[in-house]
Design an enzyme around this catalytic site. Structure first.
Site, PDB file in Angstrom:
ATOM      1  N   GLY A   1       7.082  -5.604   6.907  1.00  0.00           N
ATOM      2  CA  GLY A   1       6.215  -6.343   7.811  1.00  0.00           C
ATOM      3  C   GLY A   1       5.260  -5.472   8.579  1.00  0.00           C
ATOM      4  O   GLY A   1       4.459  -5.965   9.360  1.00  0.00           O
ATOM      5  N   CYS A   2       5.311  -4.163   8.392  1.00  0.00           N
ATOM      6  CA  CYS A   2       4.508  -3.256   9.201  1.00  0.00           C
ATOM      7  C   CYS A   2       3.545  -2.487   8.322  1.00  0.00           C
ATOM      8  O   CYS A   2       3.944  -1.894   7.335  1.00  0.00           O
ATOM      9  CB  CYS A   2       5.416  -2.280   9.939  1.00  0.00           C
ATOM     10  SG  CYS A   2       4.526  -1.047  10.885  1.00  0.00           S
ATOM     11  N   GLY A   3       2.281  -2.483   8.699  1.00  0.00           N
ATOM     12  CA  GLY A   3       1.289  -1.763   7.918  1.00  0.00           C
ATOM     13  C   GLY A   3       0.850  -0.468   8.552  1.00  0.00           C
ATOM     14  O   GLY A   3       0.014   0.239   8.009  1.00  0.00           O
TER      15      GLY A   3
ATOM     16  N   CYS B   1       3.290   1.790   9.994  1.00  0.00           N
ATOM     17  CA  CYS B   1       4.495   2.568  10.261  1.00  0.00           C
ATOM     18  C   CYS B   1       4.261   4.043   9.999  1.00  0.00           C
ATOM     19  O   CYS B   1       3.753   4.434   8.957  1.00  0.00           O
ATOM     20  CB  CYS B   1       5.642   2.076   9.382  1.00  0.00           C
ATOM     21  SG  CYS B   1       6.027   0.346   9.659  1.00  0.00           S
TER      22      CYS B   1
END
Length: 270
Positions: free
Chosen positions: A107-109, A111
């Site tokens: 869900g994280c772009g 990180c």
């Protein structure tokens, strides 16, 4: 390489009692992106189209341009998969301050980015791009549905597609991570010699900052999404000249930035 889905059995409980169910679940595995042997990122992703993923990730994260990539190797290991990029030594040497050797949740772009400057990097201003009819924009996410076989089996993955004006969807990629799906699509486009400036990117997700960044850095001037943009994603789109269309579903769409690339019908409300 590896299966993209897995069958599982469960027990469904509801008003009518309990029943056994069978579901197809999307697989996700750790994918390490390495450049000349140095790990730049480790992301959880769906284990297919990994050459596209590595190419698109390298482009949108500023690791290397497609013409700087000498070769790509995809190696399956017991603990995951490595997508190994090989570039000229001077390109690899310049990546020290962008190294992101940590696990990135799907869900994280952003990180592993270790500075605000890297997270909110300046974007180039886009060129003229191409124009679309409003009917095409409204129908874009419906067209993308036909390109989502893994979603049909699992109901757990995102898709990113490429729409040419006046034509059907040209290409799409799927992944458990929306950022991964977009990187796969961008990589597939450049590897196929297709210019992202000649169409629009269509997303099954919301539009966050990094989705705008990746679209602009790929050189695509129109982004169509099924869900909402964030406020700062909209500010970035306005500054970069990106046409941003959101809530493209159920026969309607909302245009939030640079509407000049979308030709309205006579029946559209002013």
């Amino acid at each position: 390489m590896r299966a993209t889905s897995h069958s599982a059995r469960g027990l469904a409980l509801g008003p009518d009692g309990a029943r056994e169910v069978a579901r197809t679940l999307a697989e996700e595995v750790p994918i390490a992106i390495t450049v000349n042997g140095s790990t730049q990122a480790v992301m959880m992703a769906t284990p297919d189209d990994l050459e596209d993923f590595a190419t698109g990730f390298a482009l949108t994260e500023g690791l290397a341009r497609p013409d700087q990539i000498e070769r790509i190797e995809v190696i399956a290991l017991d603990q995951g998969i490595e997508a190994r990029l090989w570039v000229p030594d001077q390109i690899a040497a310049a990546l020290g301050d962008r190294r992101r050797a940590m696990m990135g949740p799907v869900g994280c772009g952003l990180c592993g980015i270790d500075s605000l400057d890297q997270a909110l990097r300046p974007l180039p201003e886009l060129g003229a791009g191409v124009r679309f009819g409003s009917d095409e924009v409204v129908a874009a996410t419906d067209l993308l549905r036909a390109w989502q076989p893994l979603h049909d089996r699992t109901h757990a993955v995102h898709a990113a597609g490429f729409l040419h004006p006046g034509q059907a969807m040209a290409m799409a990629r799927e992944d458990v991570g929306r950022h991964n799906a977009l990187d796969k699509l961008i990589g597939a486009l450049v590897r196929a010699g297709m210019d992202p400036a000649r169409g629009a990117i269509v997303l099954t997700s919301r539009v966050s900052v990094e989705m705008v960044q990746k679209t602009v850095l790929a050189g695509c001037a129109t982004l169509i999404a099924v869900s909402a943009p964030t406020a700062h994603a909209l500010r970035l789109a306005e500054g970069a000249g990106l046409t941003l269309a959101a809530f493209a579903r159920r026969g309607a769409v909302e245009i939030y930035a640079h509407p000049h690339r979308i030709q309205r019908r006579d029946t559209d409300v002013a």
